[in-house]
Design a protein around this motif. Structure first.
Motif, PDB file in Angstrom:
ATOM      1  N   ASN A 110     -45.862  24.874  44.165  1.00 40.71           N
ATOM      2  CA  ASN A 110     -46.917  25.749  44.681  1.00 40.71           C
ATOM      3  C   ASN A 110     -46.803  25.968  46.182  1.00 40.71           C
ATOM      4  N   VAL A 111     -46.313  24.956  46.900  1.00 40.23           N
ATOM      5  CA  VAL A 111     -46.136  25.111  48.344  1.00 40.23           C
ATOM      6  C   VAL A 111     -45.188  26.266  48.652  1.00 40.23           C
ATOM      7  N   THR A 147     -49.935  28.110  35.858  1.00 43.23           N
ATOM      8  CA  THR A 147     -49.838  29.559  35.679  1.00 43.23           C
ATOM      9  C   THR A 147     -51.160  30.281  35.886  1.00 43.23           C
ATOM     10  N   THR A 148     -52.275  29.601  35.660  1.00 44.55           N
ATOM     11  CA  THR A 148     -53.572  30.276  35.772  1.00 44.55           C
ATOM     12  C   THR A 148     -54.248  30.077  37.115  1.00 44.55           C
ATOM     13  N   LEU A 149     -53.891  29.024  37.825  1.00 43.07           N
ATOM     14  CA  LEU A 149     -54.568  28.732  39.085  1.00 43.07           C
ATOM     15  C   LEU A 149     -53.600  28.437  40.223  1.00 43.07           C
ATOM     16  N   GLY A 150     -52.688  27.499  39.999  1.00 42.73           N
ATOM     17  CA  GLY A 150     -51.855  27.002  41.088  1.00 42.73           C
ATOM     18  C   GLY A 150     -51.078  28.068  41.836  1.00 42.73           C
ATOM     19  N   ALA A 185     -39.601  30.580  40.821  1.00 45.11           N
ATOM     20  CA  ALA A 185     -40.406  29.365  40.945  1.00 45.11           C
ATOM     21  C   ALA A 185     -41.450  29.297  39.839  1.00 45.11           C
ATOM     22  N   PHE A 186     -41.981  30.452  39.460  1.00 41.68           N
ATOM     23  CA  PHE A 186     -42.974  30.501  38.384  1.00 41.68           C
ATOM     24  C   PHE A 186     -42.346  30.061  37.065  1.00 41.68           C
TER      25      PHE A 186
END
Length: 326
Positions: free
Chosen positions: A26-27, A230-233, A213-214
């Protein structure tokens, strides 16, 4: 064929390994948030009007040479025209007073032949002030923005093929490097055309980084962590880049310096190469089963669980087909 999620169920649905990977992936998204928005500041058009050359004019005529126009019901100075300089100079030399002895609305107007004078109240410089992207050239700013989205299109088309060929992790960090370099080179642009060309590369590398990355996250994380990722991060950390950028732009009002500083934010992500794993799913599709098992066993060690002697079934390790990522 065995199911990857079933074969790695012993890892659990959370734990230090999954949370660390979740955070590090996520970073990477923060820098993509920067690049999607900085044109708002880099391409901003400050208040401006025609530049008045150093000619012999009285103070009254120098103040009156820019005509006024109505914009949204408010009377403001024209940004793209002035009263003809030769006419105004003659009237000034003869001692006429503008607005009292001369009806300004009858005077002939001309464009900003000597350039523009830009306010530095908010911005010290932008691509607009540097290359005079106003009036007849105003279309060049949205065109530059469009080049970013053309880059998105190109990156979306090629990133999947590249990650299937070379691996998710390699494409993530390759895209990160191209993004860093293209943003840095953009800060050295000597023309609007070069700025647009580099912006296309910025868009292609940014979307390639995001997609790769996803996908890597969906293939490495457990089912529960995958849903959170997938929904928030991914979207939350992308928005962190959006929310942080205005504060950076507030402190840096010169566009070249701002873009150069933003390029360096990608550099802090390169050490993550030693902490973010390759996708075991992808490794298995390439027949690199030992490498995939090594990653899973390391994950088991970090999660403090015991890995079975044989993790992947023989039928799965010899399958030429890709396993599902979701």
């Amino acid at each position: 064929m065995g199911d990857y999620d079933d074969d790695t169920a012993f890892l659990g649905q959370s734990g230090p390994y999954f949370w660390t990977t979740f955070f590090l992936l996520n970073v990477v998204f923060v820098s993509t948030g920067f690049n999607g928005l900085y044109i708002v500041f880099v391409g901003a058009a400050p208040k401006h009007h025609c530049l008045i050359p150093d000619v012999n004019l009285t103070e009254e005529w120098r103040d009156a040479i820019i005509p006024f126009t109505i914009v949204d019901g408010e009377e403001v100075q024209s940004q793209c025209s002035r009263y003809k300089i030769d006419v105004v100079r003659n009237l000034s030399a003869q001692g006429y007073i503008p607005g009292r002895e001369v009806n300004l609305t009858t005077l002939e107007q001309e464009g900003c032949l000597d350039g523009w004078n830009y306010s530095k109240e908010i911005y010290q410089s932008t691509i607009v002030t540097e290359w005079d992207l106003v009036c007849d050239n105003q279309w060049k700013v949205p065109f530059a923005s469009s080049s970013l989205f053309v880059g998105y299109l190109i990156g979306s088309l090629v990133s999947g093929q590249l990650s299937d060929r070379f691996g998710r992790k390699k494409v993530v960090f390759m895209s990160l490097g191209v993004q860093c370099l293209s943003v840095l080179l953009q800060s050295f642009s000597h023309s609007w055309r070069m700025f647009c060309i580099m912006y296309l590369w910025v868009g292609a590398s940014q979307i390639s980084l995001y997609i790769s990355a996803f996908v890597l996250g969906t293939e490495v994380l457990s089912k529960t962590m995958r849903v959170l990722f997938t929904t928030l991060g991914a979207f939350l950390f992308y928005c962190i880049g959006y929310m942080t950028l205005p504060w950076i732009a507030y402190g840096i009002r010169e566009w070249r310096t701002l873009v150069a500083v933003l390029s360096t934010t990608s550099l802090i992500n390169f050490p993550l190469w030693w902490f973010i794993p390759e996708s075991p799913r992808w490794l298995m599709t390439q027949g690199r089963v030992k490498e995939a098992e090594a990653i899973v066993r390391e994950a088991a060690s970090k999660n403090k669980v015991q890995a079975p002697p044989v993790i992947f079934k023989e039928s799965e390790t010899h399958s030429p087909h890709r396993s599902n990522t979701l």
